[in-house]
Design a protein around this motif. Sequence first.
Motif, mmCIF file in Angstrom:
data_model
loop_
_atom_site.group_PDB
_atom_site.id
_atom_site.type_symbol
_atom_site.label_atom_id
_atom_site.label_comp_id
_atom_site.label_asym_id
_atom_site.label_seq_id
_atom_site.Cartn_x
_atom_site.Cartn_y
_atom_site.Cartn_z
ATOM 1 N N GLY A 1 11.228 13.196 -104.980
ATOM 2 C CA GLY A 1 9.749 13.013 -105.220
ATOM 3 C C GLY A 1 9.202 14.488 -105.461
ATOM 4 N N LEU A 2 8.155 14.580 -106.101
ATOM 5 C CA LEU A 2 7.418 15.726 -106.197
ATOM 6 C C LEU A 2 5.935 15.074 -106.117
ATOM 7 N N HIS A 3 5.195 15.403 -104.848
ATOM 8 C CA HIS A 3 3.975 15.057 -104.538
ATOM 9 C C HIS A 3 2.978 16.131 -104.607
ATOM 10 N N TRP A 4 1.873 16.134 -105.413
ATOM 11 C CA TRP A 4 0.838 17.117 -105.401
ATOM 12 C C TRP A 4 -0.262 16.619 -104.368
ATOM 13 N N LEU A 5 -0.646 17.363 -103.600
ATOM 14 C CA LEU A 5 -1.681 17.335 -102.559
ATOM 15 C C LEU A 5 -2.993 17.649 -102.858
ATOM 16 N N ASP A 6 -3.873 17.008 -102.353
ATOM 17 C CA ASP A 6 -5.425 17.284 -102.438
ATOM 18 C C ASP A 6 -5.938 16.913 -101.100
ATOM 19 N N ASP A 7 -7.410 16.938 -100.945
ATOM 20 C CA ASP A 7 -8.007 16.937 -99.788
ATOM 21 C C ASP A 7 -8.008 15.312 -99.331
ATOM 22 N N ARG A 8 -7.352 14.364 -100.039
ATOM 23 C CA ARG A 8 -7.199 12.887 -99.778
ATOM 24 C C ARG A 8 -5.921 12.582 -98.744
ATOM 25 N N PRO A 9 -5.989 12.309 -97.719
ATOM 26 C CA PRO A 9 -4.938 11.800 -97.149
ATOM 27 C C PRO A 9 -4.022 10.813 -97.593
ATOM 28 N N ARG A 10 -2.531 11.018 -98.023
ATOM 29 C CA ARG A 10 -1.773 10.220 -98.650
ATOM 30 C C ARG A 10 -0.447 10.044 -97.924
ATOM 31 N N ARG A 11 0.049 8.818 -97.901
ATOM 32 C CA ARG A 11 1.443 8.698 -97.431
ATOM 33 C C ARG A 11 2.267 8.374 -98.668
ATOM 34 N N PHE A 12 3.769 8.884 -98.710
ATOM 35 C CA PHE A 12 4.662 8.720 -99.838
ATOM 36 C C PHE A 12 5.937 8.066 -99.279
ATOM 37 N N PRO A 13 6.555 7.399 -100.037
ATOM 38 C CA PRO A 13 7.644 6.511 -99.745
ATOM 39 C C PRO A 13 8.852 7.202 -99.343
ATOM 40 N N ASP A 14 8.941 8.788 -99.680
ATOM 41 C CA ASP A 14 10.207 9.330 -98.967
ATOM 42 C C ASP A 14 10.065 10.342 -97.978
#
Length: 274
Positions: free
Chosen positions: A39-52
């Motif tokens: 996965g290629l996950h782009w971050l910002d100021d919103r907390p987020r979870r990713f499946p991997d």
Amino acid sequence: MTTQAETTELQAFTRDWLDWYRAQEERLAGPHGFLAITGLHWLDDRPRRFPDAPGSWRTGADGVTVILDGDEELVVDRTAVRGEHRFGVIPDRGSVNAVWGDAVIEVARRGGNDIVRPRHPTAPLRTAFTGTPAYAPDPRWVVTGRYVPFDEPRPTTVGAAVEGLEHVYDAPGRIEFELDGQPMSLTAFPGPAPGRLTVLFTDATSGVTTYAANRVLTVEPSTADGTVVLDFNRAANLPCAYTDLATCPLPPAENRLPVAVEAGQKLPRERGGS
């Protein structure tokens, strides 16, 4: 007629190329190489979870932060961390690897953006990999050139495999050489070690037998008079040739060679190569 000495020299040349080729493949297809990215996950100021990847991720002025649940753990710099962990501000093109079980969670900054890029040994792209097609090594593609340094490094903006992303490199100079009797030059970027240079380029094979967007060549330090050797047999694919989960830079416009460089790595099977 080929002499015994010429045959021996060609055999040594081929062995050296095979050593280079195998090392390229090992880095690419290692347990946490680029083929292991899921996965290629782009971050910002919103907390987020990713499946991997474990935890909830965000970034801001203080850099990247992850908040792990009670049963989650990462190992960063050989130290187990739980709860909230701050990776801090990561420099552009820098990265930190956090271990999660048999996976590695790459935390990096590319083109001014913070990303999370998990690498799992069981990734299908990695487990199905059968090797990269390549042209047979041929000494005719070893070309002597001349490195011409700029008075000052030139900030050079290039595109990326990811739409909308840009990379900026300080180009220290250019390399002048001839192919098929035609004078050519390539803008060079800093290489992986002091004195070495990196050249991104395309040519008339790009999009036909080789990857359309780019190939890369590492050039050893020049001699005192500026002489360098361009061994196009070692023209390598960047990770974006195999996966859309890479942010590889594209060559500057002046590095589009008008001749067919039928040497080095070809279009990967993962992109329809044979």
